[in-house]
Design an enzyme around this catalytic site. Structure first.
Site, PDB file in Angstrom:
ATOM      1  N   GLU A  24       3.070  10.376  -1.828  1.00 47.28           N
ATOM      2  CA  GLU A  24       1.995  11.164  -1.960  1.00 47.28           C
ATOM      3  C   GLU A  24       1.878  12.805  -1.480  1.00 47.28           C
ATOM      4  O   GLU A  24       1.435  13.693  -2.189  1.00 47.28           O
ATOM      5  CB  GLU A  24       0.642  10.551  -2.206  1.00 47.28           C
ATOM      6  N   HIS A  65       0.687  -1.363   0.057  1.00 44.65           N
ATOM      7  CA  HIS A  65      -0.093   0.068  -0.085  1.00 44.65           C
ATOM      8  C   HIS A  65       0.972   1.065  -0.148  1.00 44.65           C
ATOM      9  O   HIS A  65       0.898   2.141  -0.742  1.00 44.65           O
ATOM     10  CB  HIS A  65      -1.075  -0.005   1.083  1.00 44.65           C
ATOM     11  N   ASP A  90      -7.372   6.665 -10.024  1.00 49.34           N
ATOM     12  CA  ASP A  90      -7.204   6.818  -8.531  1.00 49.34           C
ATOM     13  C   ASP A  90      -8.590   7.022  -7.920  1.00 49.34           C
ATOM     14  O   ASP A  90      -9.342   6.090  -7.686  1.00 49.34           O
ATOM     15  CB  ASP A  90      -6.154   7.817  -8.343  1.00 49.34           C
ATOM     16  N   HIS A 124       1.850   8.162  -7.873  1.00 49.92           N
ATOM     17  CA  HIS A 124       1.894   9.423  -7.423  1.00 49.92           C
ATOM     18  C   HIS A 124       3.454   9.927  -7.575  1.00 49.92           C
ATOM     19  O   HIS A 124       3.723  10.724  -8.507  1.00 49.92           O
ATOM     20  CB  HIS A 124       1.454   9.769  -6.092  1.00 49.92           C
TER      21      HIS A 124
END
Ligand SMILES: [Zn+2]
Length: 464
Positions: free
Chosen positions: A252, A222, A337, A286
């Protein structure tokens, strides 16, 4: 027109204009397919067979949506009515995650993927972490939610790479401590990365990660927030075992970098790199806040970078160093996303427009580079290297964009790709063919007859 009734039917189309990375922009392109693969792609045809289906507009490979969280579609609009940050948005996202079960998620994902198909998307990378029931209790089949995603893609007529996501901790505190999962996050977790790998093995992929002709298994870490470095190698090993894609959210938010530095004295890219998680089958999603050394690390390893510019703008993330990452060697890909909008053409142009806003200069990416990100590179990053090109032997996936819409009318043939990338929108997609089968024709989804009604019903069920 079909010349045979079987799944090996021979199909013939004549594209007024066609573009793909290897083909370039060509006119009067005869496209032939047998079964799910192209058999011939011939430009400058003067006399087309009588049974060729004429495709007006610009035909290009099907679009690859390389980063999706299907359930975020239920947040569209709602999260625009308030102020806040990425972190307050995340609380709203958790509320929706908490309400879904396999049936309601199947409906929501089917409708969301159908919206993608109408937008020209032939392949979706589902970054899937909503695994378990309330409180983290596994379903009878612990992969029931993942199987619902695969079934949803099948119902919507698109390919899927199920990027099953390892998610073990609730975050990194500012002082660098890894926090336990809590609340809705409990549904995301597995006991550890070995338990994650055992569960994903049970999906039943073959030695190459295939789950069927239209579905593949992939892995995801993740983020450094959710997976401690010591747990990453197991996920990497799983991806090597199947030759499968490995994706991870990366830098991100500035806060993620800060916490990671405090915890590990290394940037998130350095942590993932040290765990072996970066390479040509990997995708960093990202990659917004990188050091120049991070950019060199990703590029040197030929790691894909998935940019999600509408989400990154929506969540006030920032503008990633797209040109520098591409120059360093990272193939760029695109994702919807958070589903703030589903429009890969908008994602593509925003890569260039973001660079313009940040640099006060125009012309960082050509339309062909941006279209390559949306097609060939995106498919490669999802484990479908034989899709994303109009080429004999390739998977027969393509979409056609209207050149007679209010947005594209007046386009000249020579700059048709520029018109499409910089001015067209999802609503200009006229046709989508996946594996030689028509999924969208004349702007209508052939498998999900009323996509807006399906979306409205599925979203209402989540908020009820
Ligand atoms: Zn994401």
């Amino acid at each position: 027109m079909s010349r045979a009734g079987s799944e090996h039917a021979i199909r013939v189309w004549l594209a007024e204009l066609a573009w793909s990375p290897a083909l370039g922009l060509r006119a009067e392109v005869l496209i032939e397919a047998a079964g799910d693969r192209f058999t011939a792609v011939t430009p400058d045809v003067e006399q087309a067979p009588a049974d060729a289906v004429r495709l007006a507009g610009l035909t290009m490979p099907g679009l690859a949506n390389a980063h999706s969280h299907a359930f975020h579609r239920a947040l569209r609009g709602i999260t625009q009515a308030s102020r806040g940050t990425f972190w307050t948005w995340r609380e709203r996202m958790y509320e929706v995650a908490d309400r879904l079960d396999p049936d309601s998620y199947l409906d929501l994902a089917t409708a969301t993927y159908a919206e993608m198909a109408l937008a020209g998307v032939s392949c979706v990378g589902e970054f899937h972490y909503l695994h378990h029931g309330a409180g983290g209790t596994p379903y009878d089949d612990p992969n029931q939610m993942g199987r619902a995603m695969i079934e949803a893609a099948s119902r919507a007529g698109v390919r899927i790479t199920l990027l099953d996501t390892c998610y073990l901790s609730g975050g990194l505190a500012a002082d660098g401590r890894q926090q336990p999962l809590e609340g809705p996050q409990l549904r995301f977790g597995d006991a550890d990365s070995a338990a994650w790998a055992a569960r994903v093995d049970a999906l039943g992929a073959d030695a190459n990660g295939a789950l069927g002709p239209y579905a593949r298994a992939g892995a995801a870490v993740h983020s450094v927030r959710a997976v401690p470095p010591g747990q990453m190698p197991e996920v990497v090993a799983w991806s090597h075992r199947y030759g499968a894609p490995l994706h991870a959210h990366l830098s991100e938010q500035v806060a993620e970098n800060r916490a990671c530095l405090a915890a590990h004295r290394a940037t998130p890219a350095e942590v993932l790199g040290a765990a072996g998680a970066l390479g040509p089958r990997s995708t960093a999603v990202h990659a917004t806040h990188l050091t120049s050394s991070d950019i060199g690390l990703l590029g040197g390893l030929r790691c894909h970078v998935c940019l999600c510019p509408t989400t990154e703008a929506d969540l006030a993330d920032g503008i990633g160093p797209a040109r520098a990452m591409a120059d360093a060697g990272s193939p760029l890909t695109l994702g919807s996303d958070s589903q703030a909008v589903i429009d890969l053409l908008e994602e593509a142009r925003r890569v260039e427009l973001g660079e313009r806003l940040a640099s006060s200069e125009r012309g960082h990416f050509t339309a062909a580079e941006l279209a390559t990100a949306a097609t060939e590179a995106g498919h490669a990053s999802l484990g479908w290297p034989d899709a994303g090109e109009l080429v004999p032997g390739g998977l027969a996936d393509f979409c056609t964009v209207a050149l007679d819409s209010p947005r594209t009318a007046g386009a000249s043939a020579a700059t048709a790709l520029e018109s499409v990338i910089f001015a067209a929108s999802a609503t200009d997609i006229r046709h989508l063919v996946v594996g030689g089968r028509e999924v969208v024709a004349d702007g209508r989804h052939l498998l999900v007859p009323d996509v807006p009604a399906a979306l409205a019903a599925a979203i209402a069920a989540v908020h009820r």
